[in-house]
Design a protein around this motif. Sequence first.
Motif, PDB file in Angstrom:
ATOM      1  N   GLY A   1      69.150 -11.336  10.348  1.00 13.43           N
ATOM      2  CA  GLY A   1      69.779 -10.049  10.629  1.00 13.43           C
ATOM      3  C   GLY A   1      69.396  -8.962   9.646  1.00 13.43           C
ATOM      4  O   GLY A   1      69.612  -7.778   9.914  1.00 13.43           O
ATOM      5  N   VAL A   2      68.822  -9.342   8.501  1.00 18.51           N
ATOM      6  CA  VAL A   2      68.421  -8.368   7.481  1.00 18.51           C
ATOM      7  C   VAL A   2      66.977  -7.963   7.731  1.00 18.51           C
ATOM      8  O   VAL A   2      66.085  -8.807   7.768  1.00 18.51           O
TER       9      VAL A   2
ATOM     10  N   ALA B   1      70.348  -3.783  11.547  1.00 19.26           N
ATOM     11  CA  ALA B   1      70.393  -2.990  12.785  1.00 19.26           C
ATOM     12  C   ALA B   1      70.203  -1.505  12.496  1.00 19.26           C
ATOM     13  O   ALA B   1      70.838  -0.658  13.102  1.00 19.26           O
ATOM     14  N   GLY B   2      69.320  -1.195  11.543  1.00 19.81           N
ATOM     15  CA  GLY B   2      69.019   0.185  11.227  1.00 19.81           C
ATOM     16  C   GLY B   2      70.014   0.867  10.316  1.00 19.81           C
ATOM     17  O   GLY B   2      69.841   2.036   9.995  1.00 19.81           O
ATOM     18  N   LYS B   3      71.066   0.157   9.870  1.00 17.11           N
ATOM     19  CA  LYS B   3      72.102   0.735   9.022  1.00 17.11           C
ATOM     20  C   LYS B   3      72.012   0.144   7.618  1.00 17.11           C
ATOM     21  O   LYS B   3      71.832  -1.065   7.444  1.00 17.11           O
ATOM     22  N   LEU B   4      72.160   1.011   6.610  1.00 19.44           N
ATOM     23  CA  LEU B   4      72.118   0.574   5.217  1.00 19.44           C
ATOM     24  C   LEU B   4      73.518   0.236   4.719  1.00 19.44           C
ATOM     25  O   LEU B   4      74.495   0.903   5.067  1.00 19.44           O
ATOM     26  N   SER B   5      73.601  -0.809   3.907  1.00 23.42           N
ATOM     27  CA  SER B   5      74.871  -1.178   3.284  1.00 23.42           C
ATOM     28  C   SER B   5      74.571  -1.852   1.953  1.00 23.42           C
ATOM     29  O   SER B   5      73.494  -2.415   1.746  1.00 23.42           O
ATOM     30  N   GLU B   6      75.536  -1.795   1.040  1.00 19.78           N
ATOM     31  CA  GLU B   6      75.357  -2.408  -0.272  1.00 19.78           C
ATOM     32  C   GLU B   6      75.777  -3.871  -0.215  1.00 19.78           C
ATOM     33  O   GLU B   6      76.843  -4.210   0.306  1.00 19.78           O
TER      34      GLU B   6
END
Length: 558
Positions: free
Chosen positions: A213-214, A230-235
């Motif tokens: 998924g990454v 899915a195109g979204k950035l997260s920490e």
Amino acid sequence: MLRLEITDAQGQTSSAEIPDGGIIGSAAACELRLQGKGVKPEHACVLRSQERWMIDALAGGVQLRGAPLPNGGSVLRAGDEVRIGEFVLRVPATAPAAAPRLVDAAPAVGTAAAPERPETAANEGLGTALGAAAGLRKTLHAHLIEELAHRRADVQSMSDAELRQHARTMLHEVLGTIAPELPAGLTPQLLCESVLDEALGLGLLEGLLADDGVSEIMVNSHDRVYIERAGKLSESKLSFTNDAAVLRIIERIVSPLGRRIDESSPMVDARLPDGSRVNAVIPPLAINGPCLTIRKFARNRLGIETLVSLGAMSSDMAKFLQACVVARKNIVVSGGTGSGKTTLLNVLSNFIPHGERIVTIEDSAELQLAHDHLVRLESRPRNIEGKGEVSIRDLLRNSLRMRPDRIVVGECRGNEALDMLQAMNTGHEGSLTTLHANTPRDALARLETMILISGVDLPLQAIREQVASGIDLVIQQTRLSSGARKVTSITEVTGMENGRIQMQELFQFVKAGYDAQVQQIDGHFRGCELMPTFFAELAAVGFDISPDLFAGGEPGPR
């Protein structure tokens, strides 16, 4: 507490105590604050295991006993001197000598079973637990490095799997000796595997690389790791023990490829064995410590049907692009960073008939073409003496002597643009490449600029004629604000008129608003009611394409 005698640049001596896990540096939050020349905000840390104290570097320039501190840290002994910047830290001679090593004999290989690495290693719960055990991980890591150093003669003959199993056994022995209290959600097996990954593998990246998924991993500093899903950035909650751990991982990636990274060459492009793209920057260019970016590629090759099902293009667009590749049209895939250009280039390359000879040219080999008659070329940077560089342009010129039917250039970004256009204009039709641009018109303007900066003395009119005759199609790939990647335009280059390159758009993605419920941009694909000038050629290569394919409406999915 560890007591240290501190001597500054003026020769003045003072004493201080620092706790287990304490940080030495110039920052106000450090347990031992040293304000002076050459001291970084967080420069080193001290760790304790039973009666033994150890020191590990968080930044470069730490010296122990007159020599650079080795990676992974070292044991502190009575009378030792540590130099950090303009300060000398001395362990008093009255301090207890270092305790015997915790493991005096190597246990039999295979006594500790290797647990499966969980593919959920990137989940928030485990990341929090590993972060809470950072001090313990540092201690175990230091023990492991020391023990492996003492047994270097034994481990040299081991394979990677044997060395990992040997180290796993040692870690379990150490962990059983100190018997620490582990945070909730963290088992001894997972703790040992995280330390092994960092010491012998790619550290915390192993779990992220195993997570399908990454799609991208971004290490901003040792304690700041971000991921893209899915195109979204997260920490991510995961973090490395220190900067040295990140630097070791970078060196493990680039060394097998014959590339280097150090103060004289602090930036490098590389790739992982699976083709994932790697970029690394280290101090002094990276202010906050080593920075690592990995763009992953899907383990399974994507086909055109997958792109259609994901809504990246319509079925009519897919059929048209397949016909263009078979008809040997020169295609440029244009788009921004992370928009999916290389993925689309892979998909288009798989349409090339298997009887043709393909030569791929890349900075870092990442294309995954399913062809038997394939030659893959990769550029080479200059060596430490500044010699030995082989550029994309050199490889492109050499490829013309290799009897290629198709030339696929991973990315056109410099003075190789002119050679690529000349190849397209001199019998190598059907070539493919990518470049960075926001629109199809901008893509052609960038090609002109790259030729101009190459130092070739050509009038702009001649350059534009080369572009207009060499390029047949420009495919615009875009990553939308929702994270979705779509082919937003397919544009044909039709020729020159009044000194200007003429273009006509054949397909486009029309935005129709934002669907807040699914957090996606709504829209549809449509033909622009214009037929390509080479329409008759598509039928000549066996594709029965109706003119209705280019009609307006909603031929593709929303």
